[in-house]
Every structure is written in C-alpha cells, then in structure tokens.
Design a protein around this motif. Structure first.
Motif, mmCIF file in Angstrom:
data_model
loop_
_atom_site.group_PDB
_atom_site.id
_atom_site.type_symbol
_atom_site.label_atom_id
_atom_site.label_comp_id
_atom_site.label_asym_id
_atom_site.label_seq_id
_atom_site.Cartn_x
_atom_site.Cartn_y
_atom_site.Cartn_z
ATOM 1 N N ARG A 143 25.377 -17.949 -20.039
ATOM 2 C CA ARG A 143 24.318 -17.230 -19.328
ATOM 3 C C ARG A 143 23.205 -18.162 -18.842
ATOM 4 O O ARG A 143 22.596 -17.894 -17.801
ATOM 5 C CB ARG A 143 23.731 -16.148 -20.229
ATOM 6 N N SER A 144 22.922 -19.228 -19.561
ATOM 7 C CA SER A 144 21.869 -20.127 -19.094
ATOM 8 C C SER A 144 22.279 -20.800 -17.782
ATOM 9 O O SER A 144 21.451 -20.998 -16.892
ATOM 10 C CB SER A 144 21.535 -21.173 -20.154
ATOM 11 N N PHE A 145 23.562 -21.142 -17.646
ATOM 12 C CA PHE A 145 24.046 -21.718 -16.392
ATOM 13 C C PHE A 145 24.072 -20.668 -15.290
ATOM 14 O O PHE A 145 23.736 -20.933 -14.140
ATOM 15 C CB PHE A 145 25.467 -22.269 -16.557
ATOM 16 N N GLN A 146 24.489 -19.453 -15.661
ATOM 17 C CA GLN A 146 24.680 -18.375 -14.692
ATOM 18 C C GLN A 146 23.361 -17.876 -14.101
ATOM 19 O O GLN A 146 23.264 -17.624 -12.892
ATOM 20 C CB GLN A 146 25.413 -17.208 -15.367
ATOM 21 N N ILE A 147 22.349 -17.732 -14.965
ATOM 22 C CA ILE A 147 21.130 -17.029 -14.569
ATOM 23 C C ILE A 147 19.934 -17.955 -14.385
ATOM 24 O O ILE A 147 19.094 -17.728 -13.508
ATOM 25 C CB ILE A 147 20.795 -15.935 -15.615
ATOM 26 N N GLU A 148 19.867 -18.995 -15.173
ATOM 27 C CA GLU A 148 18.658 -19.824 -15.196
ATOM 28 C C GLU A 148 18.768 -21.119 -14.393
ATOM 29 O O GLU A 148 17.788 -21.857 -14.273
ATOM 30 C CB GLU A 148 18.312 -20.168 -16.649
ATOM 31 N N ARG A 149 19.942 -21.397 -13.833
ATOM 32 C CA ARG A 149 20.146 -22.679 -13.174
ATOM 33 C C ARG A 149 20.261 -22.549 -11.654
ATOM 34 O O ARG A 149 20.692 -23.481 -10.980
ATOM 35 C CB ARG A 149 21.405 -23.360 -13.743
ATOM 36 N N ALA A 150 19.905 -21.396 -11.101
ATOM 37 C CA ALA A 150 19.882 -21.146 -9.658
ATOM 38 C C ALA A 150 21.287 -21.125 -9.063
ATOM 39 O O ALA A 150 22.253 -21.527 -9.682
ATOM 40 C CB ALA A 150 19.022 -22.177 -8.927
ATOM 41 N N GLY A 151 21.372 -20.616 -7.840
ATOM 42 C CA GLY A 151 22.660 -20.579 -7.165
ATOM 43 C C GLY A 151 23.497 -19.381 -7.558
ATOM 44 O O GLY A 151 22.992 -18.354 -8.003
ATOM 45 N N GLN A 152 24.795 -19.524 -7.419
ATOM 46 C CA GLN A 152 25.731 -18.431 -7.641
ATOM 47 C C GLN A 152 26.122 -18.306 -9.117
ATOM 48 O O GLN A 152 26.003 -19.255 -9.896
ATOM 49 C CB GLN A 152 26.981 -18.661 -6.788
ATOM 50 N N TRP A 153 26.646 -17.128 -9.476
ATOM 51 C CA TRP A 153 27.100 -16.901 -10.844
ATOM 52 C C TRP A 153 28.238 -17.844 -11.233
ATOM 53 O O TRP A 153 28.459 -18.106 -12.407
ATOM 54 C CB TRP A 153 27.595 -15.460 -10.988
ATOM 55 N N THR A 154 28.976 -18.333 -10.240
ATOM 56 C CA THR A 154 30.186 -19.118 -10.499
ATOM 57 C C THR A 154 29.942 -20.256 -11.476
ATOM 58 O O THR A 154 30.797 -20.553 -12.313
ATOM 59 C CB THR A 154 30.741 -19.672 -9.170
ATOM 60 N N LYS A 155 28.785 -20.897 -11.414
ATOM 61 C CA LYS A 155 28.543 -22.068 -12.270
ATOM 62 C C LYS A 155 28.467 -21.685 -13.743
ATOM 63 O O LYS A 155 28.685 -22.534 -14.611
ATOM 64 C CB LYS A 155 27.287 -22.822 -11.841
ATOM 65 N N GLY A 156 28.163 -20.446 -14.047
ATOM 66 C CA GLY A 156 28.136 -20.002 -15.438
ATOM 67 C C GLY A 156 29.431 -19.379 -15.905
ATOM 68 O O GLY A 156 29.530 -18.912 -17.051
ATOM 69 N N LYS A 157 30.437 -19.390 -15.036
ATOM 70 C CA LYS A 157 31.689 -18.700 -15.331
ATOM 71 C C LYS A 157 32.915 -19.603 -15.324
ATOM 72 O O LYS A 157 34.020 -19.142 -15.611
ATOM 73 C CB LYS A 157 31.913 -17.603 -14.262
#
Length: 281
Positions: free
Chosen positions: A159-173
């Motif tokens: 979730r920190s990658f998905q929501i807090e790191r800007a951009g698309q959800w893909t980076k947190g998934k």
C-alpha cells in the motif's frame, strides 16, 4: 475439468486433477496449459480423455501457476460494494482498470517476497477470469463464450507503494511474487455459476476476509465485455475481478503482513492457496 501445472519453477508440466483429487500428467496431449490449449475445442478434447490412463503425479509435487504465457494480467478495482465502503470510496460507475506485471505471477503456494522498503504489505483474495478465445468488441450476451475458466488470484499489494508514492496503482501491485494464481484452472462446466461463490482468507489462522462474489458490482460478463471495448483480450489473459472486504488497509487500526506470516485463501470450487511471507534476498 481442473487443469494445473506442476514441477519446479520454470519447468512446469501440464496436468489435471481427476475426480478423486489425484493429479494426472497431460504432457502426452498438450505442451502446456496456455494459449491454444484454452480453445474451447481443445478443452472439449481434453475433457474426453480417460483420466485413469493418464500418469499419476505425486501428491507432494509443487504446483506452478495454473496458466503459462500470460499476456496480460488485468485487475478490476473497487468491484465489491462492501470493499469500496471499507475503503471510504464510492462505488465506481464503470469498472476501474489497472494492470499487474506478469512477472509477479507465481504458484499458489510459493512464498510472498516482502520487497525492499515495504511497510504496508496487504492481502486481497480475488476470483480470476482466464480468457480462452480472443475477445474484441464483445457484447455481454456473448462474453462468457470467451472464458476458458476461473481460478484464485491473490492480488498481493504494497500500500505504501500504491498510494503514497504517486502515479498508478501498478507500482504497488507488481513486485515479484505479488500474483499467485491457481491451484487449478476450473472450466465453467465444472465450476457452474460464479455469482455466489464463498471467498475466505486467513492470516496466521485468523479470519480476515470472508465474502461472496454476489457483492460484485460488475459481473464476469460485464467485465469481459467492457474490457474488450478498450483492448483485445487473448487466450491466457488473466482478469482479477476485485476483492471483498477485510483487507489489512481497511482495518482499524490497519494490519499488514510481515516476514513469517502465513496467508491461506480459498474460493468455493476453486481450491486453496497457502503462502508464507519471506524477506527479499
């Protein structure tokens, strides 16, 4: 029919699970569970095989991802009304689409690898659709003709990658190991209706998610039809259709996975998965 792939990672062979729960080898009949194997005519041919004549696979053999050569791993966000509510987000007016890297795909019981810098590792049990025939601008009433079958997908999320790191959800998934699929690809004639399948997920034996596909906002036919208006869907493409409530991010206070935790998932008719969280090398 319940199709599967077994053996060491990267060297999997095709197989099926017979009516007695015994794994059988299909290597003499297909090269793999992928692409051409998913064509309706080929599935009918495989279903007609006398399973008793197929070589038996030892029960303790590793299971790989139930599909090989996945071209697209598509995810539908906020597709359960009760999950949208726990997330504090409105139910979408049309399917929310994002992609998960195919390099995230692993076997149903392979470890979840906690990425470097991860602080909010979360779980999401999902019903996945596997495409069997190319779909392009398909109407809803014909959409199910393009489905080879269904499997469990674990949409592991940071979730920190998905929501807090800007951009698309893909980076947190999309981290390695964030996409276990299987244990089996179950054909529609074997599974039956998918509009009220019980879904359960536990962490270290404690119940976290328990829901049903009946609370999906957009059903399978609508999802396939909708996606086909924006992109061609090809045999072997996987579509994860969303998760019911009970994710770690939605708890008060939030709960997340750490090294050593064990996650178990099940969907009625589709089997079970079991993963242990390990540290990245």
């Amino acid at each position: 029919m319940k199709l599967l792939r077994y053996g060491p990672a990267g060297q999997e062979k095709p197989g099926l699970l017979d009516a007695d729960g015994v794994m059988r080898d299909l290597s003499a009949h297909v090269d793999d569970v992928a692409h051409d194997t998913l064509d309706p005519a080929k599935l009918t041919e495989l279903a007609s095989l006398p399973t008793i004549d197929l070589p038996e696979v030892p029960a303790d053999t590793r299971l790989g991802p139930c599909i090989a050569g996945v071209g697209k791993f598509i995810c539908i966000g906020l597709n359960y009304s009760d999950h949208a509510a726990e997330s504090g987000m409105a139910v979408p007016e049309e399917p929310v689409i994002f992609m998960k890297a195919t390099s995230a795909i692993t076997g149903p019981n392979d470890p979840i690898i906690k990425p470097r810098g991860a602080t909010k590792l979360d779980w999401e049990i999902e019903l996945a659709i596997v495409i069997g025939k190319t779909a392009r601008y398909v109407d809803q009433d014909a959409a199910l003709d393009h489905v080879a079958g269904y499997c469990i997908a674990h949409d592991v999320s940071e979730r920190s990658f998905q929501i807090e790191r800007a951009g698309q959800w893909t980076k947190g998934k999309s981290a390695d190991s964030f996409g276990p699929i299987g244990p089996w690809l179950v054909t529609p004639d074997t599974l039956g209706p998918v509009d009220d399948l019980v879904m359960e997920l536990t962490v270290n034996g404690a119940a976290m998610q328990k829901g049903s596909t009946k609370t999906m906002v957009f059903g399978v036919a609508e999802i396939v039809s909708h996606l086909s208006q924006f992109m061609s869907l090809h045999p072997g493409d996987v579509i994860a259709t969303g998760t019911p409530p009970g994710v770690g991010m939605g708890m008060k206070p939030p709960q997340f996975l750490d090294v050593g935790d064990v996650v178990e998932l099940s969907i009625a008719g589709l089997g079970t998965q079991r993963q242990t969280v390990v540290a990245v090398d």
